[in-house]
Scaffold this motif. Structure first.
Motif: not given
Length: 121
Positions: A30-54
């Motif tokens: 409810r009061t937290s930011i939630v992020g989505w990330f993705r990762q493929t083998p051999g690559k760094e984790r990549e930011f996808v999307a984020v949702s703020w509590s607002t």
């Protein structure tokens, strides 16, 4: 201790859609930011999307206009609706919460185990 569980991944053809879910226990989104990330083998984790509590959201340029993040605070759930999927979207998708610091890019304290998304051409 917050635990996150993702679901909804799978195999889909290019142009198809999937809806990922992220369920939280031991805490609330409810009061937290939630992020989505993705990762493929051999690559760094990549930011996808984020949702703020607002209700504000932000997306990586690579998914903007195709992905939508939403939340249902009553159910303690966050969703990632993915449309017009491309083979380049193939990855393990993780949700995260409990950001440390002021950046939505993280780091985050709590991560789910991830759900595999595979997009065939």
């Amino acid at each position: 201790q917050v635990q996150l569980v993702e679901s909804g991944g799978g195999l889909v053809q290019a142009g198809g859609s999937l809806r990922l879910s992220c369920a939280a226990s031991g805490g609330t989104f409810r009061t937290s930011i939630v992020g989505w990330f993705r990762q493929t083998p051999g690559k760094e984790r990549e930011f996808v999307a984020v949702s703020w509590s607002t209700g504000n959201t932000r997306y990586a340029d690579s998914v903007k206009g195709r992905f939508t993040v939403s939340r249902d605070n009553a159910k303690n759930m966050v969703y990632l609706e993915m449309n017009s999927l491309k083979p380049d979207d193939t990855a393990v998708y993780h949700c995260a919460t409990g950001v440390v610091g002021s950046s939505f890019l993280g780091p985050y304290r709590y991560w789910g185990q991830g759900t595999q998304v595979t997009v065939s051409s």
